[in-house]
Design a protein around this motif. Sequence first.
Motif, short mmCIF file in Angstrom:
data_model
loop_
_atom_site.label_atom_id
_atom_site.label_comp_id
_atom_site.label_asym_id
_atom_site.label_seq_id
_atom_site.Cartn_x
_atom_site.Cartn_y
_atom_site.Cartn_z
N PHE A 313 41.80 49.29 40.49
CA PHE A 313 43.25 49.48 40.56
C PHE A 313 43.74 50.41 39.46
CE2 PHE A 313 42.77 45.35 42.77
CZ PHE A 313 43.28 45.76 44.00
N GLN A 314 43.06 50.41 38.32
CA GLN A 314 43.43 51.33 37.26
C GLN A 314 43.26 52.78 37.72
OE1 GLN A 314 44.84 50.55 34.26
NE2 GLN A 314 45.07 52.76 33.98
N GLY A 324 55.64 56.78 41.65
CA GLY A 324 56.39 55.72 41.01
C GLY A 324 55.89 54.33 41.36
N GLY A 325 54.59 54.18 41.44
CA GLY A 325 54.00 52.88 41.76
C GLY A 325 53.85 52.62 43.24
N VAL A 326 54.23 53.58 44.07
CA VAL A 326 54.06 53.47 45.53
C VAL A 326 53.06 54.53 45.98
CG1 VAL A 326 55.18 53.63 47.78
CG2 VAL A 326 56.39 52.58 45.86
N ILE A 327 52.05 54.11 46.73
CA ILE A 327 51.01 55.03 47.19
C ILE A 327 51.10 55.19 48.69
CG2 ILE A 327 48.52 55.39 47.41
CD1 ILE A 327 48.16 54.06 44.72
N ASP A 346 51.32 46.96 43.61
CA ASP A 346 51.20 45.49 43.51
C ASP A 346 50.86 44.87 44.86
OD1 ASP A 346 51.70 45.57 40.81
OD2 ASP A 346 53.85 45.07 41.00
N GLU A 347 51.42 45.44 45.92
CA GLU A 347 51.14 44.92 47.25
C GLU A 347 49.69 45.23 47.66
OE1 GLU A 347 52.78 45.38 51.84
OE2 GLU A 347 54.10 45.86 50.14
N ARG A 349 47.21 45.36 45.68
CA ARG A 349 46.37 44.38 44.98
C ARG A 349 46.23 43.11 45.80
NH1 ARG A 349 49.05 46.39 40.18
NH2 ARG A 349 47.51 47.26 38.74
N SER A 350 47.30 42.70 46.45
CA SER A 350 47.25 41.46 47.23
C SER A 350 46.62 41.64 48.60
CB SER A 350 48.67 40.91 47.39
OG SER A 350 49.47 41.77 48.19
N MET A 351 46.51 42.91 49.05
CA MET A 351 45.93 43.20 50.36
C MET A 351 44.42 43.03 50.37
SD MET A 351 48.07 46.71 51.10
CE MET A 351 46.86 47.34 52.25
N ILE A 352 43.78 43.36 49.25
CA ILE A 352 42.31 43.45 49.24
C ILE A 352 41.68 42.13 48.81
CG2 ILE A 352 40.37 44.69 48.22
CD1 ILE A 352 42.20 47.07 47.87
#
Length: 352
Positions: A313-314, A324-327, A346-347, A349-352
């Motif tokens: 994630f880094q 801005g934090g959205v990919i 952040d989303e 991160r929760s997907m994987i």
Amino acid sequence: MTTVKVKLTHKNYDVKIEKGLHQAIGEQVRSVWQPRKVVLITDSNVGPLYLSSAQGQLEKAGFEVLPVEVPAGEASKSLTKVGEIISQMAQAGFTRQDGVISLGGGMVGDLSGVVASLYMRGIAFIQIATSLTAQVDSSVGGKTAVNLGETKNIAGTFYQPDLVLVDSDYLDTLTDRDLVEGYGEVAKTSALEGQDFFNFTGKIRSVQDIRDHAPELSERSIAYKAKVVMGDEKEAGQRQFLNFGHTFGHAIELLSHGSLRHGEAVAIGMVTVTRVFEAEGISPEGLTQALIDRLQAVGLPISSDLVGTPLFFQHMINDKKNRGGVINMVALAQVGQPIIVPKPLDEIRSMI
């Protein structure tokens, strides 16, 4: 000979595809350039096989050749190496009327493109693609870049070549693994392009099948990429579709520290992202398995323990698609129907 024409607002060039083109390099380069100084950049894998022949053909056609061989591998794709080559060119008296020729795979093409785009603010550039990855993908479209530290392709330019030469004879000297990693990009393109090409890749069941059908795989992949690039040269819209599998793939590739090739990492990235979007109902049921079938048939990996780690994630924070934090993630609504799905990190991160 098959010729794919790339027609852009400020530049047109041909991608020529034919077995045996490696024996006509001087003639082909002379068809677009007058004799001049050229730096012929290759790596330590390709150089011993093809550098002498290419240099001899160019010199016979009237070109003055400065051969440059860099160590094979991603470590050579650096600003340091760019600076070294530019210094050699300056010492040899290169001017704006001279040129850069890449003889190699994706790494050499990227490195050479950056050199060409920076030397005296830009000189002429030709790609001779020797790997399947370069032949089906990286040699076309004008993206050039080098890595900086642990960040892949962070420093680069859009810089189109004057000519691209694709000869499947070069693939005869690739190991099976080096060949197959390029097929990861072919499988990606077939899923993006449409059902007919996707059905064709479904018939590729072995490494030998890749070798037997390499010219057609290159032609179909290049034709699709050229169409996308002609519609969106600077990746403001539809060219982002070509990043299918790459957002995760680039992070995996860097974290593997050379144990995974680019196409292998992209294969894992495609499967990972499609599995997520299939679970969300964005991609159709069964698409993940269809991709897996194509990848596993030729020995490409489909998973990695590196996915989902903190360092994974880094690396995504430094992804060029991070806004801005959205990919902007690429998903397939259907085969041949790629879409952009913005996802907050952040989303993800929760997907994987």
